[in-house]
Design an enzyme around this catalytic site. Structure first.
Site, short mmCIF file in Angstrom:
data_model
loop_
_atom_site.label_atom_id
_atom_site.label_comp_id
_atom_site.label_asym_id
_atom_site.label_seq_id
_atom_site.Cartn_x
_atom_site.Cartn_y
_atom_site.Cartn_z
N GLY A 5 0.82 -1.22 0.00
CA GLY A 5 0.00 0.00 0.00
C GLY A 5 0.85 1.25 0.00
O GLY A 5 0.88 1.99 -0.96
N PHE A 6 1.53 1.49 1.13
CA PHE A 6 2.48 2.61 1.26
C PHE A 6 1.83 3.98 1.06
O PHE A 6 2.52 4.96 0.80
CB PHE A 6 3.66 2.44 0.29
N ARG B 56 6.95 -0.56 22.43
CA ARG B 56 6.98 -2.02 22.49
C ARG B 56 6.88 -2.61 21.08
O ARG B 56 6.04 -2.19 20.29
CB ARG B 56 5.75 -2.44 23.32
N ILE B 57 7.73 -3.58 20.80
CA ILE B 57 7.65 -4.27 19.52
C ILE B 57 6.76 -5.49 19.70
O ILE B 57 7.00 -6.33 20.57
CB ILE B 57 9.07 -4.68 19.04
N LEU B 58 5.71 -5.58 18.89
CA LEU B 58 4.67 -6.58 19.13
C LEU B 58 4.95 -7.92 18.47
O LEU B 58 4.46 -8.95 18.92
CB LEU B 58 3.32 -6.04 18.66
N LYS C 47 9.31 -10.47 14.23
CA LYS C 47 9.56 -10.87 12.85
C LYS C 47 8.93 -9.86 11.87
O LYS C 47 9.62 -9.32 10.99
CB LYS C 47 8.94 -12.25 12.63
N GLN D 246 9.13 -4.78 8.50
CA GLN D 246 8.68 -3.40 8.25
C GLN D 246 9.87 -2.45 8.24
O GLN D 246 9.99 -1.60 7.36
CB GLN D 246 7.69 -2.96 9.33
N GLU E 43 6.33 3.39 8.85
CA GLU E 43 6.91 4.41 7.98
C GLU E 43 8.28 4.89 8.42
O GLU E 43 9.07 5.37 7.62
CB GLU E 43 5.93 5.58 7.85
#
Ligand code: FAD
Lengths: 769, 327
Positions: A273-274, A660-662, A665, A670, A736
């Protein structure tokens, strides 16, 4: 946004800032943010197997009886009128069912422009195919429907058009001459001054003051824009590749004079998408043609058509002036400039946003203008503004460090602000100094020789550079989540949200499983359909937080509902919602391992198959109370060929501070994807917009150079993983930020390698000879 | 794409007969260029005659040279042992082009006859003398960064895009053809024409003439190479490329065969540089002088001026590398 609304907004912001935390819904910490289990685990994406088996059905693959295929004709002039159009040969061509032009297109209202209301999605506010006028080179002037795509494309080639050409503004230089200051830049003031930056600069001990330029870039997601569209009576169904299904449905409804609920948009899979997979002319043209022909239509843009009717990142010219005191603190920070835009879109490319929040300076001046061209509406493209804005700002920081003879990381440490430099609010969580320190250590920054052109390997000059990456935290209002918990202990969380490959469905299932204390395989996440409770746009790196806040709200409804069902025969009898927590597939009393009942048991005893809770997320007041941003320190090592000027990135490291990184992977993917896109922005990509004709001259992947595998080195990703106390799950956006800072990190590394300071992207070899 | 008929030829004579001379038919190799041009409506043949089943053989000749069937794929050519060993510049040139997938499809004959990548040639809405003689050239004052600095005219500045052909012209390749008047052979260096006033006439081939094979004389030396300079590390056309074979004996250049790509309207044999090198000391200054000699007549435009210096530098670097001279 009107000036009046701006004033109202700032009054509200002030009020929110003064409100204590505990009074703000959603501004208190999410208990999930400290849980370690599923959250943060490297869970593989749930749709991975389907995709590699080719079983995921994308918008261009939805099977439908009696489909007609659309071929498009684009204008070859930038401005004027269609004087004559001959569709006879096309109509007579094999397989053709319909040729639609402005002469026979249904009457349609102009789409509501994005930003004018929460449900407006129009990338441009121009009416679509309603009259003979041409507004940009590439505008769609005819749609042909035929039995096959090949027949449609061939017939489209037979349409003959004569234009009356009118003078067009297609030169940025010319447009700049009458640049205007927009009313706001996405709701923020277009100009902001703190102190007197001009005087601050004049009195500064050391000054760097330069112009930086960035070109146009185009969206080139691997999946072409596509929609399969059918009218069922007065219901319109659009199978779309979309990152904003609700606003698309609502805007298309407005165009055709329908009620919102009469349009359904379905978009389970999006191949990238971006910011590009929004509402453009093709969905509306496809729906119009389907209506006219009385049969379903598939409209798939060719790569060229993507360039002709889907906008990209616009060109900018930016001035950054930095004035430093002798101790390396900033006396003045000025970031101003102009971006090309049109009179009919709403995307001013917010390149001054980073400068508003990153550094402490005694005097600050930021100001943005737009220059109107007769061109395709430019649009949001991964970190619009911040991507190119950080190129200018962070290149300038490097130049200042050089002028001051201090390490660029040390310079940034000296100008680290205590609170947001323009709003004056506290940061919710900001650990950029730590991210720099850890990144520098992992990358081997200490091995960098600050003297340019001092490291060489044969023909190759080697250099290192760094830059700050930043992207705001956004959470958009309006998201509503529904949790359905059934007697088998299975939960379905649903919202009309989007999966463009980021891993939304996976991460949300993880978070919901953690919140409900269920095993991951018992939880699924439904999305991508306006028949579900409404979601928000998958833009501004906001979706995870937006969904998260709504799921918290729904969970807060679910718990009392469960307690009520549990009744008096339950170990939970008499407990209030605030006294229980989700535990082991059910609810349990906090701090009492004995009192617990599983969801299955509660439901079966109550004779219920399921319990449903649905709730809307509270307003995102945390954004007003705090300055909330994701950050990263980007490190680049580059090799530049001393003979040919070829620049090849040999190593890259991103050290992120995004709360926090959910899912470690999908998050790493990203970040890497953003960095790779940043390498394209820095080195290879450029849309060739011929200023004589206003025409894009390289509408193909052969001539528009995205990085190929060989251009992408090993990329290391590390993160602080420090939860943000004010966001759902402690997480801030990660989609982003990866692209931001990359342009400058590369340019700074190239300077270190060669001694050449390039202030214009992309940095192609001719600039380095 | 305009509807067309498709036939596959079993032998060269059948191919010739099927194609005829009325201009309505085209030979189809891998189709990696022709089919794209048909989609872009730049080419619109009524009939396609598939020639991929004609000779794909790569055979040694008694004199030490090679004969390559026109239908041999680019991949097969680059992988062929004799080519890798005797003509390394050719293997490298082929591998420097396009992508693995395209090379698997592309044929030698098609590669020789691929058309320019000029973005104005590709765009129906632009003026192009190649597409429409007399229409004018939008590249002259447009985006001409990729365009020619050698062999151009005021009618056309489009480059010939092939990498393979650059190596082949350096190697004195000869093209064998079959036409209505029978077989003939043409040195590759004479096959492509300079645009002058008629850029639409790109080669010396007659209507319907079929390329059957390409012949290589024995190499001058095994010390040859190909260097391509481009905007990304792979999958981009050359800004400048150099094919070079140098015979250095006792510190002197006995002979050299050099060609340039990406800079000229046809695969460019660097005769002047060769002439300037012969008998000279194998040193950087003489290499530089040779490069200067070759580019004396080079003319840059707004965006491609840089190619003049880039071509010189690349040529010098390649010569230094082959001659074992440190830079
Ligand atoms: C994205 C992309 C990138 C590329 N990058 C490069 C690059 O970096 N370097 C490079 O050199 N090339 C590059 N190419 C071009 C590629 O090398 C050519 O497309 C290919 O070599 C053409 O061969 P083909 O067999 O497919 O030819 P076709 O497309 O089949 O034919 C091309 C022409 O040759 C004619 N023809 C074919 N065979 C014969 C014959 N035996 N006798 C007479 N006429 C014949 C056809 O009629 C047609 O006019 C690239 C192509 C693409 C699409």
């Amino acid at each position: 946004m009107s000036a009046l609304k701006d004033t109202a907004k700032s009054a509200m912001q002030t009020a929110v800032r003064l409100t204590p935390d505990k009074w703000l819904p959603g501004a208190t910490s999410d208990p999930l943010m400290h849980k370690h289990g599923l959250l943060g685990a490297p869970v593989s994406r749930v749709d991975g197997a389907l995709k590699v088996q080719g079983k995921a059905r994308f918008a261009a693959e939805v099977a439908m009886e009696g489909l007609a295929y659309a071929g498009l004709v684009h204008s070859t002039i930038a401005r004027g009128r269609i004087a004559a159009i001959d569709t006879g040969a096309a109509e007579a061509a094999p397989g053709v069912g319909l040729v639609m032009t402005y002469k026979n297109a249904p009457r349609m209202k102009a789409p509501a422009l994005f930003g004018t209301s929460p449900s407006a999605a129009g990338a441009s506010s121009l009416p679509i195919m309603q009259d003979a006028s041409i507004h940009w080179n590439g505008q769609t002037v005819a749609v042909v429907l035929a039995e096959t795509q090949e027949q449609a494309d061939y017939a489209a080639s037979l349409i003959e058009i004569r234009y009356e050409v009118e003078p067009a503004v297609t030169s940025f230089e010319m447009a700049k001459g009458r640049a205007r200051r927009p009313e706001s830049i996405l709701g923020e003031p277009a100009e902001l001054e703190i102190g007197d930056a001009k005087a601050g600069l004049a009195g500064a001990a050391t000054v760097v003051d330069h112009i930086y330029r960035t070109p146009r870039y185009n969206h080139n997601a691997i999946e072409l824009h596509a929609a399969t569209i059918v009218w069922e009576g007065d219901q319109l169904i659009i199978h779309d590749a979309s990152q904003l299904v609700n606003a698309t449905a609502s805007t298309v409804a407005g165009v055709f004079g329908l009620k919102d609920h009469q349009v359904r948009v379905i978009s389970p899979y999006v191949g990238g998408g971006f910011g590009g997979k929004c509402l453009w002319d093709h969905q509306i043209l496809g729906a119009a043609a389907a209506k006219l022909a009385g049969r379903p239509v598939r409209i798939v843009l060719s790569r060229e058509s993507v360039f002709r009717l889907v906008g990209g990142r616009t060109t900018t010219e930016q001035r950054v002036a930095l004035g430093a005191n002798a101790d390396g603190t900033l006396a003045a920070l000025i970031h101003t400039g102009v971006a090309a835009m049109t009179t009919h879109n709403a995307c001013p490319e917010q390149f001054t946003f980073p400068a508003r929040h990153l550094y402490a300076a005694q005097n600050i001046h930021v100001a943005q203008e737009v220059a109107d061209l007769d061109m395709l509406a430019n649009t949001f493209m991964r970190a619009p503004g911040e991507s190119v804005g950080t190129f200018a700002l962070e290149s300038a920081m490097d130049e200042l460090a050089e002028a001051l003879k201090i390490d660029p990381i040390e310079l940034r440490r000296r100008i680290e602000p205590e609170k947001d430099p323009t709003s004056g609010t506290r940061f919710s969580s900001r650990n950029i100094v730590e991210a720099y320190a850890r990144g520098a250590e992992h990358f081997g920054w200490s091995r960098r020789n600050p003297v340019p052109r001092s490291q060489r390997d044969g023909e190759w000059l080697i250099g290192m550079g760094c830059a700050t990456a930043t992207y705001p935290y956004y959470r958009f209002p309006g998201a509503t989540a529904r949790i359905t918990l059934n007697a088998d202990g299975q939960a379905i969380v649903a919202m009309a949200s989007h999966e463009m490959g980021m891993g939304t469905a996976t991460t949300q299932a993880q978070a919901a499983a953690e919140r409900l204390a269920l095993p991951l395989e018992n939880v699924s996440f439904e999305y991508g359909d306006t028949a579900l409770p409404p979601g928000t746009v998958a833009g501004g790196s906001s979706q995870t937080a937006s969904i998260g806040a709504a799921v918290i709200a729904a969970f807060e409804e679910l718990v009392p509902a469960l307690l009520q069902l549990a009744g008096n025969d339950s170990p939970l009898a008499g407990l209030k919602a605030s006294e229980v927590e989700a535990r082991d597939g059910g609810l349990g009393k906090i701090d009492d391992p004995q009192s617990h009942e599983s969801y299955a048991s509660i439901l079966s005893r109550a004779g219920r198959k399921e319990v449903v809770a649905e709730a809307k997320a509270p307003m995102p007041l945390e954004m007003q109370k705090y300055s909330m941003h994701s950050y990263a320190a980007q490190f680049c090592e580059v090799r530049v060929n001393a003979v040919t000027g070829e620049a090849r990135v040999s190593r890259f490291l991103g050290s992120f501070d995004c709360g926090r990184i959910l899912n470690s992977k999908t998050a790493a993917s990203q970040f890497k994807g953003g960095i790779i896109m940043g390498l394209g922005l820095a080195l290879t990509e450029e849309t060739l917009f011929d200023e004589r004709s206003g025409r894009i001259m390289n509408p193909s992947l052969a001539e528009y150079h995205v990085p190929v595998h060989l251009d992408v080195p090993a990329i290391d990703i590390i993160w602080t993983d420090i939860p943000d106390p004010h966001s759902p799950m402690g997480a801030r956006g990660i989609g982003e930020i990866g692209i931001t800072g990359v342009g400058a990190a590369v340019a700074n590394a190239i300077y270190n390698a060669t001694g050449k300071r390039i202030r214009e992207l992309p940095i192609t070899l001719d600039k380095l000879l | 794409m305009k509807p067309f008929t498709y036939e596959r030829a079993r032998d060269p004579n059948e191919a010739l007969r099927l194609v005829g001379t009325d201009g309505g038919a085209k030979y189809l190799g891998g189709g990696t260029n022709l089919v794209d041009l048909m989609r872009e409506r730049i080419e619109a043949p009524e009939r396609l005659v598939d020639v991929t089943r004609l000779s794909t053989e790569i055979e040694g000749k008694p004199d030490g040279g090679l004969v390559i069937g026109a239908a041999a794929t680019n991949t097969a050519l680059a992988a062929h042992r004799a080519i890798r060993e005797q003509y390394p510049m050719l293997a490298r040139a082929v591998l420097a082009g396009a992508s693995a997938q395209i090379r698997n499809m592309a044929t030698v004959g098609g590669n020789v006859l691929q058309r320019t990548r000029c973005i104005y040639f590709y765009d129906e809405a632009s003026r192009c003398n190649k597409r429409e003689p007399g229409a004018g050239c939008d590249a002259l004052d447009g985006f001409n960064r990729m365009h020619a600095i050698l062999g151009a005219s005021s009618a056309c500045i489009a480059t010939h895009p092939s990498d393979m052909c650059v190596a082949l012209v350096a190697l004195d390749a000869v093209v064998h053809t079959l036409g209505v008047e029978g077989e003939r052979s043409i040195p590759l260096v004479d096959l492509h024409r300079l645009p002058a006033g008629r850029p639409d006439i790109e080669t010396e081939l007659k209507p319907g003439e079929l390329i059957t094979k390409i012949e290589l004389p024995p190499p001058l030396t095994k010390r040859s190479t190909y260097r391509k300079v481009r905007d990304r590390a792979s999958y981009a056309f050359a800004l400048v490329s150099v094919a070079a074979e140098v015979d250095v004996t006792n510190g002197k250049v006995r002979d050299a065969r050099l060609a340039l790509g990406g800079v000229a309207t046809k695969p460019w044999r660097a005769w002047k540089a060769e002439e300037a090198l012969r008998g000279q000391a194998a040193t950087e200054p003489s290499f530089r002088a040779a490069a200067e000699a070759e580019l004396v007549e080079a003319a840059g435009l707004r965006h491609n001026e840089f190619k003049i210096e880039l071509a010189k530098r690349t040529l010098v670097a390649v010569l230094c590398e082959l001659a074992g001279v440190a830079t």
